[in-house]
Design a protein around this motif. Structure first.
Motif: not given
Length: 357
Positions: A283-293, A307-312, A328-333
């Motif tokens: 989803x979107x950051x307005x709906x509390x979705x975040x991606x972290x390295x 690693x990559x952590x996706x917070x929903x 880096x490429x996945x985080x950018x996407x």
């Protein structure tokens, strides 16, 4: 040389001196395959006759575009430098060799609203490509294929509403490889096809876009053509291998093939699987979705270190990449999607993911 006539010039270093247009190096290779239409020279290295230089000055890219692109349908896909070779080749041939955008009747193979023919389709279970009959019908609002030529009922009924097509030659293993996706019970189904003839497969691709265009014209009567064109077909934001663990984060990490298709992150055991092993809504950051390295400090079991952590709103998804460049490429996407506000219809998709059994 032509470069000496024009002095210091920026742009393509090749030109078709029979069409009067400047072209890039990649397109120059395609132009060489139609020598009865286009003859190519280097702007910097080849000798130019005065008449050839004068012809280039008389025509030029803008005049050629006005001449050869008089009636390009809004749904016809204009390839970019990053697109598959087959798309760029057929665009050049359609424009200069077949004059499809001057004579509208030559557009019928992809604009008639109905198309029937045979494509080589990859079997879901055995992986073999077999000839199958396909029918695209705007009237029925579907693309169908049949396992037997005389079969009365289709093997699959793919609604135009959720249909997508994208060229992925390297993944499919054929220069004309096309991946078709649609939603079946709100899960993504993949079909992999190709045709030996480049024009045939690109005509199918543009016929799908035409059918989608006319469907969207009815679904969104107030929308402009420019708005609708962006919704016809889409390339995947990113594909590749990552490792993943389960929802409890106690299971070992497993290597999977991931496809980022708009807001759907799907993972497969094999890149050519018909169905995903699982899907994650981004989803979107307005709906509390975040991606972290990186991964939580307590994480164990991954072989790859980046690693990559996706917070929903409901849970965290943990992935690991083989290299820092992949990370880096996945985080950018992911960030590109998260930064984009959600559309009203995307909330319904999000709700389905949350209530999956």
């Amino acid at each position: 040389m032509l470069a000496e006539v024009y002095g210091e010039r920026k742009g393509p270093d090749w030109a078709s001196f029979t069409l009067g247009v400047f072209i890039c190096q990649n397109c120059s290779a395609i132009h060489r395959n139609i020598p009865h239409i286009s003859k190519v020279k280097s702007v910097l290295l080849d000798a130019w006759q005065t008449a050839e230089v004068e012809f280039m000055a008389t025509v030029g890219n803008r005049a050629a575009q006005a001449q050869y692109e008089q009636k390009v349908p809004p749904f016809y896909y204009k390839p970019t430098f990053a697109d598959a070779q087959i798309l760029r080749e057929q665009w050049i041939r359609a424009r200069y060799e077949r004059n499809e955008f001057v004579h509208v009747e030559k557009q019928e193979p992809y604009s008639a609203g109905y198309r029937e023919g045979f494509l080589w389709k990859r079997g879901r279970d055995n992986g073999q490509f077999l000839s199958r009959k396909f029918i695209l019908s705007e009237r029925e609002g579907a693309l169908k294929y049949f396992n037997k030529n005389d079969a009365r009922e289709p093997k699959a009924f793919m609604k135009i509403e959720s249909l997508n097509a994208t060229f992925l030659p390297s993944k499919i293993g054929n220069a004309n490889g096309l991946q078709i996706t649609y939603l079946k019970d709100n899960s993504t189904r993949n079909i992999f096809v190709y045709h030996e003839d480049g024009k045939e497969i690109v005509d199918w691709f543009n016929a799908i876009r035409a059918a989608r265009f006319h469907y969207l014209q009815v679904a969104f009567p107030g929308a402009s053509d420019a708005d609708l064109v962006t919704k016809l077909t889409r390339n995947f934001l990113k594909e590749g291998y990552m490792e993943k663990t389960g929802p409890k984060h106690t299971e070992g990490f497993k290597k999977r093939w991931f496809t980022m298709d708009d807001r759907r992150l799907m993972y497969f055991k094999d890149p050519l699987d018909a169905y995903a092993r699982g899907e994650v809504f981004i989803g979107s950051k307005e709906n509390n979705y975040t991606v972290l390295a990186g991964l939580p400090p307590s994480t164990q079991g991954q072989h790859w270190q980046f690693g990559i952590t996706i917070v929903t709103p409901d849970r965290k998804f943990l992935f690991a990449c083989e290299t820092e460049l992949d990370q880096r490429a996945w985080i950018a996407a992911f960030q590109k999607v998260i930064n984009r506000p959600m559309l009203p219809q995307e909330y319904a998709v999000e709700a389905h993911f949350k209530h999956k059994p």
